[in-house]
Design a protein around this motif. Structure first.
Motif, PDB file in Angstrom:
ATOM      1  N   ASP A  21       0.841  -1.209   0.000  1.00 48.08           N
ATOM      2  CA  ASP A  21       0.000   0.000   0.000  1.00 48.08           C
ATOM      3  C   ASP A  21       0.870   1.250   0.000  1.00 48.08           C
ATOM      4  OD1 ASP A  21      -2.424  -1.344   0.034  1.00 48.08           O
ATOM      5  OD2 ASP A  21      -2.778  -1.082   2.184  1.00 48.08           O
ATOM      6  N   LEU A  22       1.843   1.261   0.913  1.00 50.18           N
ATOM      7  CA  LEU A  22       2.712   2.432   1.046  1.00 50.18           C
ATOM      8  C   LEU A  22       3.549   2.639  -0.209  1.00 50.18           C
ATOM      9  CD1 LEU A  22       5.704   3.664   1.929  1.00 50.18           C
ATOM     10  CD2 LEU A  22       3.652   4.713   2.881  1.00 50.18           C
ATOM     11  N   THR A  23       4.032   1.563  -0.786  1.00 46.52           N
ATOM     12  CA  THR A  23       4.826   1.657  -2.009  1.00 46.52           C
ATOM     13  C   THR A  23       4.023   2.311  -3.124  1.00 46.52           C
ATOM     14  OG1 THR A  23       6.095  -0.331  -1.412  1.00 46.52           O
ATOM     15  CG2 THR A  23       6.114   0.329  -3.730  1.00 46.52           C
ATOM     16  N   PHE A  24       2.797   1.864  -3.280  1.00 47.43           N
ATOM     17  CA  PHE A  24       1.980   2.431  -4.348  1.00 47.43           C
ATOM     18  C   PHE A  24       1.542   3.856  -4.008  1.00 47.43           C
ATOM     19  CE2 PHE A  24      -0.733   2.320  -8.032  1.00 47.43           C
ATOM     20  CZ  PHE A  24      -0.057   1.434  -8.855  1.00 47.43           C
ATOM     21  N   ALA A  25       1.298   4.132  -2.728  1.00 47.21           N
ATOM     22  CA  ALA A  25       0.969   5.504  -2.320  1.00 47.21           C
ATOM     23  C   ALA A  25       2.122   6.448  -2.631  1.00 47.21           C
ATOM     24  CB  ALA A  25       0.646   5.535  -0.831  1.00 47.21           C
ATOM     25  N   LEU A  26       3.345   5.995  -2.372  1.00 49.97           N
ATOM     26  CA  LEU A  26       4.527   6.803  -2.646  1.00 49.97           C
ATOM     27  C   LEU A  26       4.700   7.015  -4.143  1.00 49.97           C
ATOM     28  CD1 LEU A  26       6.873   8.195  -1.196  1.00 49.97           C
ATOM     29  CD2 LEU A  26       8.105   6.017  -1.216  1.00 49.97           C
ATOM     30  N   LEU A  27       4.412   5.978  -4.912  1.00 46.88           N
ATOM     31  CA  LEU A  27       4.477   6.082  -6.371  1.00 46.88           C
ATOM     32  C   LEU A  27       3.493   7.138  -6.876  1.00 46.88           C
ATOM     33  CD1 LEU A  27       4.586   3.060  -8.813  1.00 46.88           C
ATOM     34  CD2 LEU A  27       2.971   4.911  -9.191  1.00 46.88           C
ATOM     35  N   LEU A  28       2.274   7.102  -6.365  1.00 49.72           N
ATOM     36  CA  LEU A  28       1.249   8.068  -6.784  1.00 49.72           C
ATOM     37  C   LEU A  28       1.597   9.485  -6.327  1.00 49.72           C
ATOM     38  CD1 LEU A  28      -1.925   5.954  -5.960  1.00 49.72           C
ATOM     39  CD2 LEU A  28      -1.256   6.729  -8.238  1.00 49.72           C
ATOM     40  N   ALA A  29       2.014   9.605  -5.076  1.00 48.00           N
ATOM     41  CA  ALA A  29       2.334  10.931  -4.536  1.00 48.00           C
ATOM     42  C   ALA A  29       3.493  11.576  -5.284  1.00 48.00           C
ATOM     43  CB  ALA A  29       2.669  10.820  -3.049  1.00 48.00           C
TER      44      ALA A  29
END
Length: 319
Positions: free
Chosen positions: A106-114
């Motif tokens: 979740d965090l990895t993809f959140a960081l990718l989006l952000a």
């Protein structure tokens, strides 16, 4: 028996130990590591050690731990522990894989989006009262939907990131020590060489463990192979990346941006050159930091400790 716990944990977690053992020593500060001198003093007569990635469990410490039966870390990574030395001394070493997979993905993809959509920059524009009008190219970033993601390290977390990428209709490339047929069948992922992955990916996501082989595996040569529009994400270990090379790649805009949850030295200094760049998003190593996941990790770390103290096979032992 005596158990040493190197960070403050919720009462219900500590009670799992204190209800079983006579002496449970808990370092009282949640946000600061136990001082080395205190840990060395406490370990002398300890039977169990519940530690985490900020504590250095090396030969010096283990040589003083004459009664120690088990070291249980509240983390999936164990590069801070001299596992070879522990095994020589008959000390079991436990860790907490599996339970943090989804939170870290979740965090990895959140960081990718952000990072790709410049979310932190957008918040700063509002907070600093710089939003004066709508503009057709105001804070434009890189599109995620339909882009190509390159995952380096197709383990549990890599698989979960691929699952999320599939939901964004991304083309999935991956590089791993061996082919991962499940990823290919389930997510239509394509196995490729490192060079091909770096050259073709819009997003390069690093998810490998910290080993001698992965130390600074992403450096100048790798950044030079990436697209100028590429976004680099690291939620593995900071030591897997040459930070000087990353700084130069970002500063010269030879890659578009980077999102980091981990650093070569942690905590990273606020004066670090990377933090002066505006094309980087950084977080303080919070990959698994959902309340539910951290409680699961803590319970598993305690269960490993109890198993080690009572002569049982650990639930997750470092081999």
């Amino acid at each position: 028996m005596k158990v040493v716990v190197t960070r403050q944990l919720p009462n219900e977690i500590i009670e799992m130990l204190s209800n079983r053992y006579e002496e449970v020593v808990v370092w009282e500060k949640e946000d600061e590591p136990i001082p080395r001198e205190r840990l060395l003093r406490e370990i002398v007569d300890a039977d169990g050690l519940l530690t985490n990635l900020t504590d250095k469990i090396d030969k010096e410490l283990l040589s003083q731990a004459t009664k120690l039966k088990v070291v249980s870390t509240l983390a999936v990574g164990f590069d801070n522990i001299d596992v070879v030395e522990a095994k020589k001394r008959g000390i079991q070493v436990g860790h907490t894989p599996g339970v943090l997979t989804e939170a870290t993905a979740d965090l990895t993809f959140a960081l990718l989006l952000a990072t790709s959509r410049r979310l932190v920059e957008g918040m700063d524009v509002i907070r600093e009262n710089r939003w004066t009008s709508w503009g057709p190219f105001l804070l434009t970033g890189q599109q995620v939907h339909g882009a190509t993601i390159g995952i380096i390290g197709m383990g549990r977390i890599g698989m979960s990131v691929a699952k999320r990428a599939k939901g964004f209709s991304m083309n999935i490339l991956y590089h791993n020590r061996t082919r991962h047929l499940e990823a290919e069948e389930e997510f239509d992922a394509t196995y490729c060489s490192m060079d091909d992955l770096l050259e073709q990916s819009d997003f390069v996501v690093l998810l490998v463990p910290s080993t001698k082989e992965t130390h600074k595996m992403i450096g100048t040569a790798e950044f030079e192979r990436m697209k100028k529009t590429a976004v680099f994400i690291n939620t593995s270990r900071g030591t897997n990346v040459d930070e000087d090379a990353l700084y130069k790649a970002l500063e010269s805009q030879s890659i578009y941006a980077a999102g980091l949850d981990v650093f070569e030295e942690e905590p990273i200094s606020a004066s670090h050159p990377l933090l002066k760049l505006n094309n980087i998003t950084v977080l303080p190593h919070v990959g698994s930091a959902s309340i539910q996941t951290r409680l699961q990790m803590a319970k598993l770390a305690v269960d490993n400790t109890i198993c080690g103290l009572e002569g049982k096979t650990l639930i997750h032992e470092v081999k």
